[in-house]
Write a protein that holds these residues in place. Structure first.
Motif, mmCIF file in Angstrom:
data_model
loop_
_atom_site.group_PDB
_atom_site.id
_atom_site.type_symbol
_atom_site.label_atom_id
_atom_site.label_comp_id
_atom_site.label_asym_id
_atom_site.label_seq_id
_atom_site.Cartn_x
_atom_site.Cartn_y
_atom_site.Cartn_z
ATOM 1 N N ARG A 154 0.826 -1.206 0.000
ATOM 2 C CA ARG A 154 0.000 0.000 0.000
ATOM 3 C C ARG A 154 0.861 1.257 0.000
ATOM 4 N N TYR A 155 2.055 1.183 0.592
ATOM 5 C CA TYR A 155 2.904 2.364 0.642
ATOM 6 C C TYR A 155 3.509 2.688 -0.724
ATOM 7 N N LYS A 156 3.770 1.676 -1.521
ATOM 8 C CA LYS A 156 4.263 1.927 -2.875
ATOM 9 C C LYS A 156 3.216 2.688 -3.686
ATOM 10 N N ILE A 157 1.952 2.270 -3.557
ATOM 11 C CA ILE A 157 0.872 2.954 -4.272
ATOM 12 C C ILE A 157 0.728 4.391 -3.792
ATOM 13 N N MET A 158 0.731 4.591 -2.469
ATOM 14 C CA MET A 158 0.587 5.936 -1.911
ATOM 15 C C MET A 158 1.770 6.814 -2.264
ATOM 16 N N ARG A 159 2.959 6.240 -2.266
ATOM 17 C CA ARG A 159 4.172 7.003 -2.584
ATOM 18 C C ARG A 159 4.104 7.587 -3.996
ATOM 19 N N GLU A 160 3.544 6.826 -4.912
ATOM 20 C CA GLU A 160 3.444 7.304 -6.293
ATOM 21 C C GLU A 160 2.287 8.286 -6.472
ATOM 22 N N TYR A 161 1.250 8.148 -5.650
ATOM 23 C CA TYR A 161 0.056 8.986 -5.806
ATOM 24 C C TYR A 161 0.189 10.337 -5.094
ATOM 25 N N MET A 162 0.835 10.362 -3.948
ATOM 26 C CA MET A 162 0.854 11.567 -3.113
ATOM 27 C C MET A 162 1.330 12.826 -3.856
ATOM 28 N N LYS A 164 0.876 13.794 -6.685
ATOM 29 C CA LYS A 164 -0.130 14.266 -7.632
ATOM 30 C C LYS A 164 -1.186 15.138 -6.975
ATOM 31 N N VAL A 165 -1.292 15.075 -5.644
ATOM 32 C CA VAL A 165 -2.413 15.729 -4.957
ATOM 33 C C VAL A 165 -1.978 16.697 -3.859
ATOM 34 N N GLY A 166 -0.682 16.875 -3.647
ATOM 35 C CA GLY A 166 -0.190 17.787 -2.618
ATOM 36 C C GLY A 166 1.324 17.781 -2.604
ATOM 37 N N THR A 167 1.901 18.767 -1.917
ATOM 38 C CA THR A 167 3.361 18.877 -1.901
ATOM 39 C C THR A 167 4.000 18.232 -0.680
ATOM 40 N N LEU A 168 3.194 17.915 0.355
ATOM 41 C CA LEU A 168 3.775 17.442 1.612
ATOM 42 C C LEU A 168 3.362 16.023 1.976
ATOM 43 N N THR A 233 -1.442 17.819 2.082
ATOM 44 C CA THR A 233 -1.193 16.405 1.791
ATOM 45 C C THR A 233 -2.129 15.911 0.699
ATOM 46 N N ASP A 234 -3.427 16.065 0.908
ATOM 47 C CA ASP A 234 -4.428 15.634 -0.071
ATOM 48 C C ASP A 234 -5.765 16.143 0.408
ATOM 49 N N ASN A 235 -6.209 17.259 -0.144
ATOM 50 C CA ASN A 235 -7.418 17.912 0.365
ATOM 51 C C ASN A 235 -8.680 17.093 0.158
ATOM 52 N N ASP A 236 -8.620 16.051 -0.681
ATOM 53 C CA ASP A 236 -9.786 15.194 -0.874
ATOM 54 C C ASP A 236 -10.075 14.324 0.343
ATOM 55 N N ARG A 237 -9.087 14.182 1.243
ATOM 56 C CA ARG A 237 -9.258 13.218 2.342
ATOM 57 C C ARG A 237 -8.789 13.765 3.684
ATOM 58 N N THR A 238 -8.612 15.078 3.814
ATOM 59 C CA THR A 238 -8.143 15.668 5.067
ATOM 60 C C THR A 238 -9.063 16.819 5.475
ATOM 61 N N GLY A 239 -8.764 17.402 6.652
ATOM 62 C CA GLY A 239 -9.436 18.634 7.026
ATOM 63 C C GLY A 239 -10.444 18.515 8.158
ATOM 64 N N MET A 240 -11.232 19.572 8.301
ATOM 65 C CA MET A 240 -12.131 19.725 9.446
ATOM 66 C C MET A 240 -13.560 19.239 9.201
ATOM 67 N N LEU A 241 -13.862 18.785 7.988
ATOM 68 C CA LEU A 241 -15.174 18.200 7.691
ATOM 69 C C LEU A 241 -16.310 19.117 8.145
ATOM 70 N N ASP A 242 -16.408 20.273 7.515
ATOM 71 C CA ASP A 242 -17.407 21.254 7.925
ATOM 72 C C ASP A 242 -18.827 20.691 7.885
ATOM 73 N N PHE A 243 -19.086 19.708 7.017
ATOM 74 C CA PHE A 243 -20.436 19.156 6.890
ATOM 75 C C PHE A 243 -20.901 18.441 8.158
ATOM 76 N N GLY A 277 -6.868 7.183 -7.085
ATOM 77 C CA GLY A 277 -7.633 8.193 -7.790
ATOM 78 C C GLY A 277 -8.955 7.694 -8.343
ATOM 79 N N GLN A 278 -9.222 6.394 -8.258
ATOM 80 C CA GLN A 278 -10.455 5.836 -8.797
ATOM 81 C C GLN A 278 -11.587 5.931 -7.764
ATOM 82 N N SER A 279 -12.797 5.665 -8.215
ATOM 83 C CA SER A 279 -13.995 5.944 -7.413
ATOM 84 C C SER A 279 -14.579 4.691 -6.789
#
Length: 454
Positions: A154-162, A164-168, A233-243, A277-279
């Motif tokens: 799983r870390y190999k996949i994340m290492r290649e994906y990260m 693409k979606v953030g700098t940190l 890191t990846d705004n699609d999966r982080t943050g304060m979840l305002d909803f 990146g898939q759904s």
């Protein structure tokens, strides 16, 4: 980060099954438990470098050494990558940070004994390998490129994906350590109230536990650089979840959020299939490109839930994710803080009264400002320190009312004394390390590995 889920391979055919998974976490108060997790940085005593996975002094050698204490090895690709014992596990973060995921226990006394036992076992084996371990939020000395990578699919996949979606994101994977606590809820309404309180107060925990003020041997200008890293890191999966604070929030709304979080992988037949990146929504109708025609299982869903990284995460329990790792005393203080706030009805009401009128803007100002300014961040007519003082007072009272005592008659509030000292002095762990760096350490970060090793 989690290893593959052990949930049964039951195909998912309906969204309601996903909602039911969250609802199945409901427990009566008498069955509420406490699960504490913490990570730590390994280093070689001679040159302070992080140990690689391989070799006589590597992380795999450490894991194999720990089996003498009754831990059962878990293998991936023929390599020992984790350990299991009595419903607890020892796992590896991407750069070899060692994580204890504790068992679900009844009291903070229990979780603190468990943590102390683990640290003693690690110290025995690490000493033989001339290794040490350090509890901080961010690797204080070594660059990202100098960090090793563990051989987990799983870390190999994340290492290649990260990238693409953030700098940190790669810094999050290789150079951060945290302590978190997992707590139960009784009903959907109880979950919602606890979720809202803990999200609103998560920046307060970040400030109290702030302990990552160095990057590559120099002050980085932050109290909790670990916390800052999550903002890019990846705004699609982080943050304060305002909803979470919107009317009507519950299990269904959280499931919809998770369905919109891009996938990382599907673990099938001992192999991680790259679905980055898939759904998951496409997966639900057999249209996942990497596994065409196949439907997800409950294990796929369980794994997917672990790939969202908000400040508070809902699975079959709530995970408090805002704190930097630290010494043994603060590893015990983090669960004490949240249990005191959330497991006593009067405390939960008082905590909700403290935060219920925070606006969306204010909650995000706290989240974005605390990593840099810590307890000194201005808020309304005071500072975060004022909020921390009030939250700690509520937590102490909650633990005293819980009255869970050890053999010496002490209740769990004793584990908050280390936080009371922080609040009384106004100095975070980061402040204290910076003072040492600029004082007796003479601008050299190396002494931190000796002064603060477990």
């Amino acid at each position: 980060m989690s290893s593959p889920s052990h949930v049964a391979e039951t195909p998912i055919t309906d969204r309601n099954e996903l909602v039911a998974t969250l609802a199945s976490g409901e427990k009566p108060k008498a069955q509420w438990r406490i699960g504490t997790e913490h990570e730590k940085f390994g280093f070689r005593l001679d040159d302070l470098r992080p140990p690689t996975f391989d070799g006589d002094r590597g992380i795999e050698a450490l894991l194999k050494g720990l089996t003498r204490f009754g831990w059962d090895p878990v293998q991936e690709g023929g390599r020992t990558i984790a350990l299991l014992r009595d419903n607890a596990s020892v796992t590896l973060e991407p750069a070899g940070q060692l994580e204890l995921s504790g068992a679900a226990v009844e009291t903070i006394h229990d979780t603190c004994v468990e943590t102390g036992t683990h640290l003693n076992e690690v110290a025995q084996v690490a000493g033989e390998l001339q290794l040490g371990f350090l509890g901080m939020g961010f690797q204080p000395k070594w660059t990202r490129d100098e960090m090793p990578w563990m051989p987990k699919g799983r870390y190999k996949i994340m290492r290649e994906y990260m990238p693409k979606v953030g700098t940190l994101g790669l810094d999050m994977m290789t150079r951060t350590c945290t302590v978190q606590v997992n707590l139960d809820y009784a009903t959907e309404a109880d979950m919602v109230k606890k979720f809202r309180v803990s999200l609103a107060l998560q920046p307060i925990a970040t400030a109290l536990f702030a302990d990552s003020p160095f990057t590559e041997g120099k002050p980085n200008g932050y109290q909790s650089y670990r916390s800052h890293i999550w903002t890019d890191t990846d705004n699609d999966r982080t943050g304060m979840l305002d909803f979470v604070f919107e009317d009507g929030f519950g299990y269904e709304r959280y499931v919809d959020y998770l369905l919109d979080v891009p996938m990382y992988f599907s673990y099938r037949d001992g192999k991680y299939n790259d679905a980055s990146g898939q759904s998951f929504r496409d997966f639900m109708v057999g249209k996942l490109p990497v596994l065409p025609g196949q439907l997800p299982t409950l294990r796929d869903w369980s794994d997917h839930m672990t790939t969202a990284f908000p400040e508070v995460r809902l699975k079959k329990y709530l995970e408090m994710r805002g704190a930097d790792a630290g010494p043994w005393s603060r590893l015990c203080a983090l669960p004490a803080f949240w249990v005191g706030l959330l497991y006593d009805d009067a405390a939960l009401d008082a905590a909700w009264d403290l935060v219920r009128d925070f606006s969306l803007v204010e909650r995000n100002v706290l989240r974005d400002g605390v990593p840099k300014h810590g307890l000194k961040l201005p808020f309304r007519n005071g500072t975060v320190l004022d909020l921390a003082r009030e939250a700690l007072k509520i937590a102490v009272a909650g633990l005293k009312r819980r009255a869970a005592r050890n053999a010496d008659g002490q209740d769990e509030s004793k584990f908050l004394e280390v936080l009371q000292e922080i609040v009384d002095s106004g100095l975070t762990p980061a402040d204290r390390k910076l003072a040492l760096f600029h004082g007796e350490w003479g601008g050299n970060i190396d002494p931190v590995f000796k002064a603060f090793a477990y």
